[in-house]
Design a protein around this motif. Structure first.
Motif, PDB file in Angstrom:
ATOM      1  N   LEU A  93      34.332  55.853  48.018  1.00 24.47           N
ATOM      2  CA  LEU A  93      34.685  54.443  48.021  1.00 24.47           C
ATOM      3  C   LEU A  93      34.793  54.921  45.924  1.00 24.47           C
ATOM      4  CD1 LEU A  93      35.628  51.720  49.558  1.00 24.47           C
ATOM      5  CD2 LEU A  93      36.924  53.208  48.931  1.00 24.47           C
ATOM      6  N   SER A 105      34.497  57.061  44.261  1.00 27.54           N
ATOM      7  CA  SER A 105      35.173  58.075  43.498  1.00 27.54           C
ATOM      8  C   SER A 105      36.751  57.695  44.036  1.00 27.54           C
ATOM      9  CB  SER A 105      35.051  59.493  44.118  1.00 27.54           C
ATOM     10  OG  SER A 105      33.805  59.720  43.490  1.00 27.54           O
ATOM     11  N   PHE A 106      37.113  56.623  44.931  1.00 24.21           N
ATOM     12  CA  PHE A 106      38.767  56.719  45.216  1.00 24.21           C
ATOM     13  C   PHE A 106      39.803  56.130  44.877  1.00 24.21           C
ATOM     14  CE2 PHE A 106      37.220  60.594  47.417  1.00 24.21           C
ATOM     15  CZ  PHE A 106      38.038  61.971  47.337  1.00 24.21           C
ATOM     16  N   SER A 107      40.561  55.545  45.041  1.00 26.01           N
ATOM     17  CA  SER A 107      41.674  54.035  44.792  1.00 26.01           C
ATOM     18  C   SER A 107      41.285  53.632  46.684  1.00 26.01           C
ATOM     19  CB  SER A 107      42.786  54.038  43.759  1.00 26.01           C
ATOM     20  OG  SER A 107      43.949  55.529  44.486  1.00 26.01           O
ATOM     21  N   VAL A 108      42.243  52.325  46.617  1.00 29.74           N
ATOM     22  CA  VAL A 108      42.278  52.096  47.918  1.00 29.74           C
ATOM     23  C   VAL A 108      44.153  51.064  48.147  1.00 29.74           C
ATOM     24  CG1 VAL A 108      41.800  50.616  50.246  1.00 29.74           C
ATOM     25  CG2 VAL A 108      39.822  51.718  48.999  1.00 29.74           C
ATOM     26  N   SER A 109      44.786  51.842  48.747  1.00 32.90           N
ATOM     27  CA  SER A 109      46.177  51.507  49.026  1.00 32.90           C
ATOM     28  C   SER A 109      46.328  51.473  50.307  1.00 32.90           C
ATOM     29  CB  SER A 109      47.206  52.556  48.186  1.00 32.90           C
ATOM     30  OG  SER A 109      48.894  51.836  48.695  1.00 32.90           O
ATOM     31  N   HIS A 141      32.796  48.311  45.270  1.00 36.99           N
ATOM     32  CA  HIS A 141      33.331  48.878  46.560  1.00 36.99           C
ATOM     33  C   HIS A 141      33.567  47.930  47.630  1.00 36.99           C
ATOM     34  CE1 HIS A 141      30.224  52.158  44.808  1.00 36.99           C
ATOM     35  NE2 HIS A 141      31.324  51.897  44.570  1.00 36.99           N
ATOM     36  N   LYS A 185      36.852  46.018  46.355  1.00 35.68           N
ATOM     37  CA  LYS A 185      38.122  47.345  46.156  1.00 35.68           C
ATOM     38  C   LYS A 185      38.992  48.263  46.867  1.00 35.68           C
ATOM     39  CE  LYS A 185      37.585  51.646  43.201  1.00 35.68           C
ATOM     40  NZ  LYS A 185      36.753  52.627  43.635  1.00 35.68           N
ATOM     41  N   GLY A 188      42.477  46.199  48.101  1.00 38.30           N
ATOM     42  CA  GLY A 188      44.056  46.878  48.415  1.00 38.30           C
ATOM     43  C   GLY A 188      44.693  47.067  49.051  1.00 38.30           C
TER      44      GLY A 188
END
Length: 245
Positions: free
Chosen positions: A11, A13-17, A36, A39, A43
């Motif tokens: 998490l 390095s990545f976004s959450v949607s 994280h 985050k 999302g």
């Protein structure tokens, strides 16, 4: 969505949607940082049910301030065994707005000194902890003015003996409380005072339900407990008392 026995290190390095996710259960999930976890929740804007059990954080949070708005959240179940203090504050802020049903189990070191919010919509509260921390429960009840149901699942296996003398429970109105239940009742002075506190302050109480602990040695002991309970004054005129084995 249910996640169990996983580590969400990626998490960072990545976004959450997850715009349509309404239910999230996390069991023994490890996050590298507190941020994280924030985050992940950010999302999930329409989240309605959140269950957290043994969530583990390897490091403290990277930022001292954070905002989290879970305005759709109505049901939450939170275990606090391994959480950092900042996580505990975060969770209480997250569930304080619209949650109507809340289950909490926590370790002895959890306090409520840093909770500024009021659980205005909370109707049902179930707690699992050592009975010797009743003062923290009473403090928490100050934040729940609309509470209608209160269930205490007393942890008889891990409840430590009190380390200091405890003061009498202060009177706090429980104006909307209609149902109270205590499980694993053994008849201790602290338990008796908590029940007396409820009977005195819950003017709308309809049901008081007590489950005796299976460890009680004999019916004679239970009879003595019943006698002590019968002497407690009650404010509600329509309260039914149920004593169950």
């Amino acid at each position: 969505m249910k996640l169990k026995l996983v580590s969400l290190v990626a998490l960072a390095s990545f976004s959450v949607s997850l715009p349509q996710l309404m239910v999230l259960h996390l069991g023994q999930v490890t996050f590298k940082h507190h941020d994280h976890f924030v985050k992940l929740l950010l999302g999930c804007p329409v989240l309605e049910e959140l269950v957290l059990e043994n969530v583990i954080l390897d490091c403290e949070c990277l930022q001292s301030k954070f905002e989290l708005n879970l305005e759709k959240l109505s049901r939450a179940s939170i275990g606090f065994s391994y959480y950092k203090e900042c996580m505990k504050v975060l969770f209480f802020h997250a569930v304080s707005c619209n949650v109507t049903s809340l289950f909490i189990s926590w370790s002895a070191d959890l306090s409520f000194d840093s909770i500024p919010d009021v659980f205005m919509n909370l109707k049902q509260l179930e707690v699992s902890w050592g009975i010797y921390y009743w003062d923290r429960l009473i403090t928490f009840l100050h934040h729940c003015p609309q509470l209608e149901q209160l269930i205490i699942c007393k942890d008889t296996l891990t409840s430590p003996k009190p380390q200091h003398e405890w003061n009498p429970i202060p009177d706090t109105p429980l104006e909307h409380l209609k149902f109270f239940c205590m499980k694993n009742y053994v008849g201790s002075d602290i338990e008796l005072e908590i029940i007396g506190y409820v009977l005195k302050n819950a003017i709308m109480l309809e049901t008081l339900k007590i489950y005796f602990a299976g460890s009680l040695p004999s019916n004679k002991v239970r009879d003595q407990i019943v006698k002590s309970l019968s002497k407690l004054p009650t404010t509600s005129k329509n309260c039914h008392v149920l004593l169950l084995a």
